[in-house]
Enzyme design. Structure first.
Site, PDB file in Angstrom:
ATOM      1  N   GLY A   1       1.301   4.334  -1.566  1.00  0.00           N
ATOM      2  CA  GLY A   1       1.107   5.773  -1.640  1.00  0.00           C
ATOM      3  C   GLY A   1       1.112   6.434  -0.272  1.00  0.00           C
ATOM      4  O   GLY A   1       0.665   5.827   0.707  1.00  0.00           O
ATOM      5  N   PRO A   2       1.647   7.656  -0.176  1.00  0.00           N
ATOM      6  CA  PRO A   2       2.219   8.495  -1.239  1.00  0.00           C
ATOM      7  C   PRO A   2       3.705   8.271  -1.507  1.00  0.00           C
ATOM      8  O   PRO A   2       4.283   8.968  -2.326  1.00  0.00           O
ATOM      9  CB  PRO A   2       1.984   9.907  -0.709  1.00  0.00           C
TER      10      PRO A   2
ATOM     11  N   ASP B   1      -4.900  -2.991  -7.017  1.00  0.00           N
ATOM     12  CA  ASP B   1      -5.457  -3.184  -5.682  1.00  0.00           C
ATOM     13  C   ASP B   1      -4.575  -4.191  -4.955  1.00  0.00           C
ATOM     14  O   ASP B   1      -4.339  -5.301  -5.456  1.00  0.00           O
ATOM     15  CB  ASP B   1      -6.893  -3.705  -5.806  1.00  0.00           C
TER      16      ASP B   1
ATOM     17  N   ASP C   1       1.139  -1.357   4.918  1.00  0.00           N
ATOM     18  CA  ASP C   1       0.839  -0.081   5.587  1.00  0.00           C
ATOM     19  C   ASP C   1      -0.579   0.301   5.167  1.00  0.00           C
ATOM     20  O   ASP C   1      -0.786   1.080   4.248  1.00  0.00           O
ATOM     21  CB  ASP C   1       1.859   0.974   5.166  1.00  0.00           C
TER      22      ASP C   1
ATOM     23  N   CYS D   1       0.886  -1.185   0.000  1.00  0.00           N
ATOM     24  CA  CYS D   1       0.000   0.000   0.000  1.00  0.00           C
ATOM     25  C   CYS D   1       0.912   1.221   0.000  1.00  0.00           C
ATOM     26  O   CYS D   1       1.072   1.887   1.017  1.00  0.00           O
ATOM     27  CB  CYS D   1      -0.917   0.006   1.215  1.00  0.00           C
TER      28      CYS D   1
ATOM     29  N   GLU E   1       0.103   0.448  -5.568  1.00  0.00           N
ATOM     30  CA  GLU E   1      -0.788   1.542  -5.168  1.00  0.00           C
ATOM     31  C   GLU E   1      -1.983   1.565  -6.117  1.00  0.00           C
ATOM     32  O   GLU E   1      -1.818   1.588  -7.335  1.00  0.00           O
ATOM     33  CB  GLU E   1      -0.059   2.884  -5.197  1.00  0.00           C
TER      34      GLU E   1
ATOM     35  N   GLY F   1       6.477   7.642   1.030  1.00  0.00           N
ATOM     36  CA  GLY F   1       7.522   7.865   2.023  1.00  0.00           C
ATOM     37  C   GLY F   1       8.220   6.583   2.442  1.00  0.00           C
ATOM     38  O   GLY F   1       9.457   6.494   2.432  1.00  0.00           O
ATOM     39  N   LYS F   2       7.437   5.572   2.817  1.00  0.00           N
ATOM     40  CA  LYS F   2       8.039   4.305   3.232  1.00  0.00           C
ATOM     41  C   LYS F   2       8.677   3.594   2.047  1.00  0.00           C
ATOM     42  O   LYS F   2       9.716   2.938   2.191  1.00  0.00           O
ATOM     43  CB  LYS F   2       6.985   3.419   3.895  1.00  0.00           C
TER      44      LYS F   2
ATOM     45  N   CYS G   1      -1.494   3.921  11.079  1.00  0.00           N
ATOM     46  CA  CYS G   1      -1.269   5.136  11.861  1.00  0.00           C
ATOM     47  C   CYS G   1      -2.512   5.397  12.705  1.00  0.00           C
ATOM     48  O   CYS G   1      -3.251   6.361  12.489  1.00  0.00           O
ATOM     49  CB  CYS G   1      -0.964   6.317  10.943  1.00  0.00           C
TER      50      CYS G   1
END
Length: 479
Positions: free
Chosen positions: A296-297, A343, A360, A294, A319, A299-300, A413
């Site tokens: 987007g966007p 997906d 994530d 997963c 993504e 960073g990871k 998160c």
């Protein structure tokens, strides 16, 4: 008597059309408050995100320095404290809030925030807000705003809380919800997640309600955290070896040269720690093929892509949303990363092929409310069930994609139990019945030097304990 002469008629002149009354041009002498007000309005009218709207306004209007800092404080603070502000305004107005014009209500919230949560003198807060209202809506609305805000100014915030909040002895959750400007259901979710540490609830809400520092992630192999701190004037972070903290209100981090050049990205330290935990688990056999399910966007994906490049491996990043996939591509340019627009539940990638998998998953974002000031008032309890179903399906897909012996990290998160321990328990139960065979790994050793990690085997970070977003991380190994 002489005949009276008639004067020749004047040529007919049509009168200029009357201007229709309407909003006047915004004042130019108060650019900071005008930018803050325009941001608050965009959030209400367009469901915009304050942290995306305001930086553009500041750039376009060339607002810098103290004015930019004031605009940021007022815009984000007003969005963050909306529940408290509305309770006070309701007590000070002779009209129900839903009968007040939206443009006027935006200004009243902005004025009330200045009165209750800043050191701006009361007369300046009232007068500046009334000026904005007069310029936009005329003298009638300005008079109403003046009367309401003068009533707000009669008490400070603690006095209003004592007057309006439920009694803390009989309804602690309700009292803290108003005092710390959170919806009641979110306060209850935090209390449930803290469990035996429920005494920390007020501290957790206070930290969540504070303006956060900006966190940067140095790109491994490109720049060190020490070098990045020297380049940006920041401080090396305490836990992630790649994190740098910048003072809150230091400006748009996207304008920093290391960020523009791709040497660093904006990423919360807790997010970095969760991704790094996945990379620290010991593996037997290959360790060349990693997956961000997963992405987007991005960073990871950028952090993982940099690390796997040092190992001579590659990262696949999935993504579903095309525009977010584009962001992943930009964040991982020049890295060994392949972006798939798909997906994550049905990515088309081969099962049992990946050494390390990051899931994530999309979530309520209750762990990052301090960074998205308006989001606490948009999320609803009813959002959780649909998200939990998606989270469960994504984690199940990630476990199938991992090879035997491979490692999977489930990250959200949010501290909300239905998104964290509830998902973990459900996936473990289903795997026991129908496979694949998995075991949960104690995640705490892979967060070295991070204190107060609880009893495990999962890790839940908190703003008030760790200075990070409230990230949750659970680690699994496919047997």
């Amino acid at each position: 008597m002489s005949e009276q002469r008639r004067r020749p008629a004047r040529p007919h002149r049509s009168r200029p059309p009357q201007r229709r009354p309407g909003p006047r041009r915004p004042p130019t002498e108060d650019p900071a408050r005008q930018a803050a007000l325009d941001t608050v309005r965009a959030v209400r009218q367009r469901d915009a995100y304050a942290n995306l709207v305001l930086p553009g306004l500041l750039r376009d209007r060339r607002i810098t320095g103290r004015d930019a800092a004031l605009a940021t404080e007022l815009a984000y603070g007003t969005c963050r404290a909306q529940g408290l502000l509305d309770a006070v305004l309701k007590a000070c107005s002779d009209r129900p809030l839903n009968q007040i014009d939206g443009l006027l209500l935006d200004a009243l919230r902005l004025g009330a925030y200045q009165l209750l949560r800043t050191r701006i003198p009361s007369h300046a807060a009232v007068a500046s807000t009334v000026d904005l209202v007069r310029a936009d809506l005329g003298s009638g609305a300005a008079g109403f705003a003046n009367a309401v805000l003068r009533r707000v100014a009669e008490h400070d915030e603690p006095t209003w809380v004592r007057e309006l909040a439920p009694d803390e002895a009989t309804d602690r959750v309700g009292h803290l919800a108003l005092a710390h400007a959170h919806p009641r259901w979110i306060v209850q979710a935090f209390a449930d997640a803290l469990g035996p540490a429920r005494a920390e609830l007020a501290d957790a809400l206070a930290a969540d309600d504070a303006r956060p520092a900006v966190h940067l992630a140095a790109r491994p192999g490109a720049v060190s955290a020490e070098e990045l701190a020297a380049m940006t004037g920041g401080e090396v972070a305490p836990y992630s070896p790649y994190a740098v903290h910048l003072e809150a209100g230091a400006g748009d981090p996207g304008d920093l040269e290391p960020v523009r050049e791709g040497l660093a990205g904006v990423q919360d330290e807790g997010s970095q720690l969760a991704a790094l935990a996945l990379t620290r688990v010991e593996l037997t056999g290959s360790d060349q093929r990693w997956l961000d399910l997963c992405a987007g966007p991005g960073g990871k994906a950028a952090l993982l892509g940099s690390l796997v490049e040092l190992n001579g491996g590659s990262l696949d990043a999935v993504e579903q949303a095309p525009h977010r996939a584009d962001l992943v591509s930009k964040a991982t340019r020049d890295l060994p990363v392949t972006v798939h627009v798909a997906d994550g539940r049905d990515s088309g990638l081969p099962e049992g092929a990946f050494d390390r998998v990051l899931v994530d998953a999309p979530c309520t974002g209750l762990g990052s409310l301090r960074r998205r000031p308006e989001s606490r008032w948009r999320r609803q309890p009813g959002d959780v069930a649909e998200l939990a179903k998606l989270q469960r399906e994504l984690l199940a897909a990630g476990l199938r994609l991992a090879r035997p012996g491979g490692v999977v990290a489930y990250v959200v998160c949010s501290p909300h139990l239905p998104e964290t321990l509830g998902i973990v328990a459900d996936v473990l139960r289903r795997a026991k019945k129908s496979g694949p065979e998995i075991e949960q790994i104690d995640a705490r050793p892979y967060f070295p030097d991070v204190p107060q990690l609880g009893d495990g085997p999962h890790v839940q970070l908190w703003p008030h304990r760790h200075g990070t977003d409230a990230m949750f991380c659970a680690l699994f190994r496919r047997v």
